[in-house]
Scaffold this motif. Structure first.
Motif, PDB file in Angstrom:
ATOM      1  N   LYS A  95       0.730  -0.652  -0.090  1.00 28.33           N
ATOM      2  CA  LYS A  95       0.063  -0.109  -0.111  1.00 28.33           C
ATOM      3  C   LYS A  95       0.574   1.107   0.282  1.00 28.33           C
ATOM      4  N   THR A 157      -7.784  -3.389  -4.390  1.00 26.01           N
ATOM      5  CA  THR A 157      -8.797  -4.075  -2.548  1.00 26.01           C
ATOM      6  C   THR A 157      -7.099  -4.942  -2.390  1.00 26.01           C
ATOM      7  N   GLN A 158      -6.280  -5.186  -1.146  1.00 28.29           N
ATOM      8  CA  GLN A 158      -5.169  -5.375  -0.902  1.00 28.29           C
ATOM      9  C   GLN A 158      -4.913  -6.840  -1.560  1.00 28.29           C
ATOM     10  N   GLU A 160      -5.374  -7.606  -5.116  1.00 29.35           N
ATOM     11  CA  GLU A 160      -5.130  -7.115  -6.459  1.00 29.35           C
ATOM     12  C   GLU A 160      -4.009  -6.833  -6.353  1.00 29.35           C
TER      13      GLU A 160
END
Length: 173
Positions: A95, A157-158, A160
């Protein structure tokens, strides 16, 4: 001057925190390790590195005798493609990685490997980040591609993000 040190989880390496001027104080031994790595890698490039990488190294004009400051490299990157380096302690989350790329900031560790780890290091050090990645970041097409990867990663998303990070890792890294 800020003289804090951060210890990375599960690592013998200590990330140096830049002082209030953004300067990291590297020792003579650390500068010597930079020099030895630089000379060794320069000799390996002919016939192996692409034209864009070699052009990037030329534009960066790295000093072979001392570890460059992130601010020095950032000035060149900013002028060439709008990028800069962002100091990080070591490995960061996907992230955070994609957020930095989306902001045209490349994460750069603020430590250099020990002489005993000259050939292999688990985590990326400042030599890996600057010598290995920054030459391509002065290429506009590559810099734009990397920026787009960051933008995509931020919107995912995490799960992905993990897949995109793998794709980036096995193609660019």
């Amino acid at each position: 001057m800020l003289s804090q040190w951060c210890v990375m989880q599960n690592s013998k390496y200590v990330a140096k925190i830049p002082n209030h001027l953004g300067v990291v104080d590297f020792s003579e031994e650390e500068n010597s390790v930079w020099h030895d790595l630089y000379i060794r890698q320069i000799k390996l490039l002919p016939g192996r590195a692409c034209h864009e990488f070699l052009q990037g190294l030329k534009i960066l004009n790295l000093n072979p005798y001392r570890v460059p400051q992130l601010s020095e490299v950032s000035q060149v990157l900013k002028k060439a493609t709008g990028w800069s380096l962002s100091p990080v302690k070591a490995l960061i989350s996907f992230k955070e990685f994609f957020e930095l790329l989306a902001a045209r900031q490349f994460p750069a560790a603020t430590f250099i490997r020990l002489r005993e780890d000259l050939d292999y290091l688990k985590e990326p050090d400042i030599f890996h980040e600057i010598f290995g990645h920054c030459p391509m970041l002065v290429n506009q097409a590559f810099a734009d591609f990397t920026h787009r990867v960051g933008e995509l990663g931020v919107s995912m998303t995490q799960e992905e993000r993990v897949m995109l990070a793998r794709l980036y890792w096995f193609s660019v890294e």
